[in-house]
Design an enzyme around this catalytic site. Structure first.
Site, PDB file in Angstrom:
ATOM      1  N   GLU A   1       5.687  -3.164   0.690  1.00  0.00           N
ATOM      2  CA  GLU A   1       5.630  -3.011  -0.773  1.00  0.00           C
ATOM      3  C   GLU A   1       4.894  -1.711  -1.050  1.00  0.00           C
ATOM      4  O   GLU A   1       3.663  -1.670  -1.028  1.00  0.00           O
ATOM      5  CB  GLU A   1       4.907  -4.213  -1.397  1.00  0.00           C
ATOM      6  CG  GLU A   1       5.681  -5.512  -1.313  1.00  0.00           C
ATOM      7  CD  GLU A   1       6.825  -5.586  -2.327  1.00  0.00           C
ATOM      8  OE1 GLU A   1       6.768  -4.886  -3.356  1.00  0.00           O
ATOM      9  OE2 GLU A   1       7.776  -6.347  -2.087  1.00  0.00           O
TER      10      GLU A   1
ATOM     11  N   CYS B   1       1.150   0.012  -9.136  1.00  0.00           N
ATOM     12  CA  CYS B   1       2.328   0.561  -8.456  1.00  0.00           C
ATOM     13  C   CYS B   1       3.509   0.752  -9.398  1.00  0.00           C
ATOM     14  O   CYS B   1       4.350   1.600  -9.163  1.00  0.00           O
ATOM     15  CB  CYS B   1       2.723  -0.338  -7.293  1.00  0.00           C
ATOM     16  SG  CYS B   1       3.024  -2.036  -7.802  1.00  0.00           S
TER      17      CYS B   1
ATOM     18  N   GLY C   1       0.836  -1.206   0.000  1.00  0.00           N
ATOM     19  CA  GLY C   1       0.000   0.000   0.000  1.00  0.00           C
ATOM     20  C   GLY C   1       0.863   1.246   0.000  1.00  0.00           C
ATOM     21  O   GLY C   1       2.025   1.223  -0.425  1.00  0.00           O
TER      22      GLY C   1
ATOM     23  N   GLY D   1       2.321   2.633   5.487  1.00  0.00           N
ATOM     24  CA  GLY D   1       3.549   1.848   5.675  1.00  0.00           C
ATOM     25  C   GLY D   1       4.273   2.246   6.957  1.00  0.00           C
ATOM     26  O   GLY D   1       4.776   1.407   7.706  1.00  0.00           O
TER      27      GLY D   1
HETATM   28  P1  NAD Z   1      -5.378   0.695   0.398  1.00  0.00           P
HETATM   29  O1  NAD Z   1      -6.132   1.938   0.626  1.00  0.00           O
HETATM   30  O2  NAD Z   1      -6.097  -0.541  -0.005  1.00  0.00           O
HETATM   31  O3  NAD Z   1      -4.531   0.430   1.724  1.00  0.00           O
HETATM   32  C1  NAD Z   1      -3.709  -0.690   1.853  1.00  0.00           C
HETATM   33  C2  NAD Z   1      -4.059  -1.415   3.134  1.00  0.00           C
HETATM   34  O4  NAD Z   1      -3.774  -0.568   4.249  1.00  0.00           O
HETATM   35  C3  NAD Z   1      -5.516  -1.801   3.230  1.00  0.00           C
HETATM   36  O5  NAD Z   1      -5.616  -3.161   3.564  1.00  0.00           O
HETATM   37  C4  NAD Z   1      -6.064  -0.880   4.294  1.00  0.00           C
HETATM   38  O6  NAD Z   1      -7.101  -1.464   5.044  1.00  0.00           O
HETATM   39  C5  NAD Z   1      -4.862  -0.627   5.154  1.00  0.00           C
HETATM   40  N1  NAD Z   1      -4.942   0.656   5.868  1.00  0.00           N
HETATM   41  C6  NAD Z   1      -5.400   1.828   5.380  1.00  0.00           C
HETATM   42  N2  NAD Z   1      -5.306   2.798   6.329  1.00  0.00           N
HETATM   43  C7  NAD Z   1      -4.790   2.207   7.433  1.00  0.00           C
HETATM   44  C8  NAD Z   1      -4.449   2.686   8.739  1.00  0.00           C
HETATM   45  N3  NAD Z   1      -4.623   3.944   9.087  1.00  0.00           N
HETATM   46  N4  NAD Z   1      -3.937   1.794   9.614  1.00  0.00           N
HETATM   47  C9  NAD Z   1      -3.754   0.510   9.262  1.00  0.00           C
HETATM   48  N5  NAD Z   1      -4.053   0.020   8.033  1.00  0.00           N
HETATM   49  C10 NAD Z   1      -4.566   0.851   7.143  1.00  0.00           C
HETATM   50  O7  NAD Z   1      -4.283   0.886  -0.710  1.00  0.00           O
HETATM   51  P2  NAD Z   1      -3.471   2.191  -1.090  1.00  0.00           P
HETATM   52  O8  NAD Z   1      -2.520   2.523  -0.012  1.00  0.00           O
HETATM   53  O9  NAD Z   1      -4.349   3.256  -1.640  1.00  0.00           O
HETATM   54  O10 NAD Z   1      -2.670   1.569  -2.315  1.00  0.00           O
HETATM   55  C11 NAD Z   1      -2.059   2.375  -3.246  1.00  0.00           C
HETATM   56  C12 NAD Z   1      -0.595   2.545  -2.894  1.00  0.00           C
HETATM   57  O11 NAD Z   1       0.002   1.264  -2.766  1.00  0.00           O
HETATM   58  C13 NAD Z   1       0.177   3.246  -3.960  1.00  0.00           C
HETATM   59  O12 NAD Z   1       1.144   4.064  -3.367  1.00  0.00           O
HETATM   60  C14 NAD Z   1       0.841   2.117  -4.712  1.00  0.00           C
HETATM   61  O13 NAD Z   1       1.996   2.482  -5.408  1.00  0.00           O
HETATM   62  C15 NAD Z   1       1.121   1.152  -3.611  1.00  0.00           C
HETATM   63  N6  NAD Z   1       1.167  -0.211  -4.118  1.00  0.00           N
HETATM   64  C16 NAD Z   1       2.343  -0.864  -4.068  1.00  0.00           C
HETATM   65  C17 NAD Z   1       2.433  -2.127  -4.587  1.00  0.00           C
HETATM   66  C18 NAD Z   1       3.724  -2.892  -4.570  1.00  0.00           C
HETATM   67  O14 NAD Z   1       3.687  -4.083  -4.849  1.00  0.00           O
HETATM   68  N7  NAD Z   1       4.851  -2.287  -4.253  1.00  0.00           N
HETATM   69  C19 NAD Z   1       1.302  -2.726  -5.136  1.00  0.00           C
HETATM   70  C20 NAD Z   1       0.110  -2.019  -5.140  1.00  0.00           C
HETATM   71  C21 NAD Z   1       0.046  -0.759  -4.620  1.00  0.00           C
END
Ligand code: NAD
Length: 492
Positions: free
Chosen positions: A226, A261, A204, A209
């Site tokens: 990731e 991503c 995410g 992170g």
């Molecule tokens: P998302 O909103 O689905 O969040 C990811 C996870 O974090 C979810 O399961 C969510 O429930 C959890 N989450 C959200 N807020 C939280 C909090 N405050 N506390 C604990 N957990 C929490 O996904 P996203 O972050 O919008 O995804 C997009 C980002 O992820 C982009 O930056 C993208 O580049 C990155 N990404 C990376 C990869 C990789 O493989 N490196 C793959 C996909 C996406």
């Protein structure tokens, strides 16, 4: 309050820190019983995952369509087929991965043998993202299972249809005494993060992170993060422009409409070449998605209105609004934004400061292509970086000078389909890596084991310490046979 809202509230209340603690304790007990350690258990779970895909392909396609209007071809090829391929590769290699690795020993421990034993870490947590909600949930699960761990998967609530399908199917197909799915959003994830895990694998954004890493630090739990970033594409002149253009489009709009991503985030090319590149992009985009791309069935929609608003804000920035050279159409009611190209936007604009994660593609121009390296290196380290060129020297410089999770020369995004390459970020784009054997390693502890017998019990390491013992030990630890002979003859 409607009955469905009531039910939702109840479900939400029911998974709190107490429930999370109970869940982890149960999984710990099963892990301690040794169930997950055998080759047979690991192989059976991986086979069950393949079976799940075969039996429910249409349901998976439908769930991703419901969450993202993801084109079925993208779901089948980039989520289901890639995942099944990873499962099959893991099954093929599993015995070899599990076999301990004999390693050389040193003269200091003679006589002895040594090996590296891969042992499961224990009970692990996988938190995944919404953009490839099937693949990104289950790909880390392959590594966790292959390495012999019990696990909890927390899919993204932003892709609710896939999340509930995963909960249902994993419940039906996998061993629930060791593998569980917890659905939910921030509250549920926070409850999970309060627990002690043996590894947390998070996919995410970097903001969350940091929350994950801080929670993990409390228990000294290792993490794989990731994350994302602004992945640049450097485009040289004298290339096969048509092929390059199609490959840029495939990595950008052909991957979940830019919500990937590893999507190209922005292009850097020379001032002279930019008009040719723009014309080529326009021509190919029109061929692929027609004159009204908002109606195209081959483009995913924007996942929700928050992300729609986030992307709209990029375009509304006054530094950017006059720079659209293609696209820019939006339909908020359908959450659609057409492929959009922006030329020569200032580096301090919002769109150049944040990861775009959508169908907007800015092109930045420089006088000389080599300047692009400074542009890239002045930002945070991206998850991927791409270069299109036939110039071997430029390729070498690119590989030597650009720090990113991964690089691809003359294509985009494809490196993640190569299981022998680690997939992960560096710096702000992530910590750790997975795919193929790297997934197994990410969820294993590499245990060092040294075997000695009762032979060769040299008195040299025992008191009383003497000068000759000191010389001998120094030579022994130094490792050189000559040094030992010299010490024995009092020559050192
Ligand atoms: P998302 O909103 O689905 O969040 C990811 C996870 O974090 C979810 O399961 C969510 O429930 C959890 N989450 C959200 N807020 C939280 C909090 N405050 N506390 C604990 N957990 C929490 O996904 P996203 O972050 O919008 O995804 C997009 C980002 O992820 C982009 O930056 C993208 O580049 C990155 N990404 C990376 C990869 C990789 O493989 N490196 C793959 C996909 C996406």
């Amino acid at each position: 309050m409607s009955s469905s809202t009531n039910a939702d509230e109840k479900k939400k209340e029911s998974f709190n820190a107490e429930a999370a603690s109970l869940l982890v304790n149960n999984l710990r007990a099963t892990f301690a019983s040794g169930t997950t350690r055998s080759y047979e258990w690991r192989a059976s779970q991986l086979k069950a995952l393949i079976k799940l895909c075969d039996a429910h392909e249409q349901q998976i396609i439908d769930a991703l369509y419901s969450d993202l209007a993801k084109p079925p071809l993208e779901t089948v090829a980039y989520e289901i087929a890639m995942f099944k391929n990873s499962c099959k590769a893991a099954l093929k290699e599993l015995k070899r991965w599990m076999t301990s690795e004999k390693v050389k020993t040193s003269i200091a421990t003679f006589p002895s043998t040594a090996e590296i034993v891969s042992e499961p870490l224990g009970v692990v947590l996988v938190i995944s993202a919404w953009n490839y909600p099937f693949l990104l949930s289950l790909e880390p699960v392959i590594g966790a299972i292959a390495a012999g761990n019990a696990l909890v998967l927390k899919p993204s609530e932003i892709a609710p249809a896939t999340s509930s399908l995963l909960a249902k199917l994993l419940g039906e197909y996998l061993d629930n005494s060791c593998i569980r799915v917890v659905e939910g959003a921030v509250d549920e994830t926070s409850a999970l993060l309060q627990q002690k895990w043996d590894k947390i694998f998070y996919t995410g954004n970097g903001r969350v992170g940091r929350i994950v890493m801080a929670a993990a630090a409390k228990h000294l739990t290792p993490v794989v993060l990731e994350l994302g970033g602004k992945s640049p594409v450097v485009v040289d002149s004298n290339i096969d422009l048509k092929v390059a253009t199609r490959r840029i489009i495939a990595g950008k709009w052909g991957c979940n409409n830019g919500q990937a991503c590893v999507s190209p985030d922005y292009i850097i090319t020379t001032k002279d070449y930019a008009p040719k590149l723009v014309d080529s992009l326009k021509a190919e985009l029109e061929k692929f998605y027609g004159k009204n791309p908002l109606e195209s069935k081959d483009l995913s929609r924007i996942v929700n209105s928050n992300h729609f608003g986030r992307l709209t804000k990029f375009l509304d920035d006054e530094k950017v609004s006059g720079k659209i050279v293609f696209g820019g159409e939006k339909d908020e009611s359908k959450l659609r934004i057409s492929p959009t190209i922006l030329l020569d936007i200032p580096r301090n604009s919002l769109i150049m400061r944040e990861e775009i994660f959508g169908p907007l593609l800015p092109i930045m121009t420089v006088d000389k292509l080599e300047e692009s390296f400074d542009v890239i290196n002045s930002g945070t380290k991206p998850l991927a970086a791409y270069l299109f060129t036939i110039n071997n020297r430029l390729k070498e410089q690119f590989v030597m000078n650009i720090s990113a999770g991964g690089l691809v020369v003359n294509d985009t995004a494809l490196h993640l389909a190569v299981n022998t390459l680690p997939f992960g970020g560096v710096g702000e784009s992530g910590v750790g890596a997975y795919h193929g054997k790297f997934s197994f390693d990410a969820f294993s502890h590499k245990k060092a084991v040294l075997y000695r017998s009762f032979l060769g019990d040299a008195p040299v390491r025992y008191p009383p310490y003497t000068n000759i013992k000191m010389r001998l030990l120094k030579a022994l630890v130094g490792g050189g046979l000559l040094g030992i002979i010299r010490a024995l003859f009092g020559l050192s």
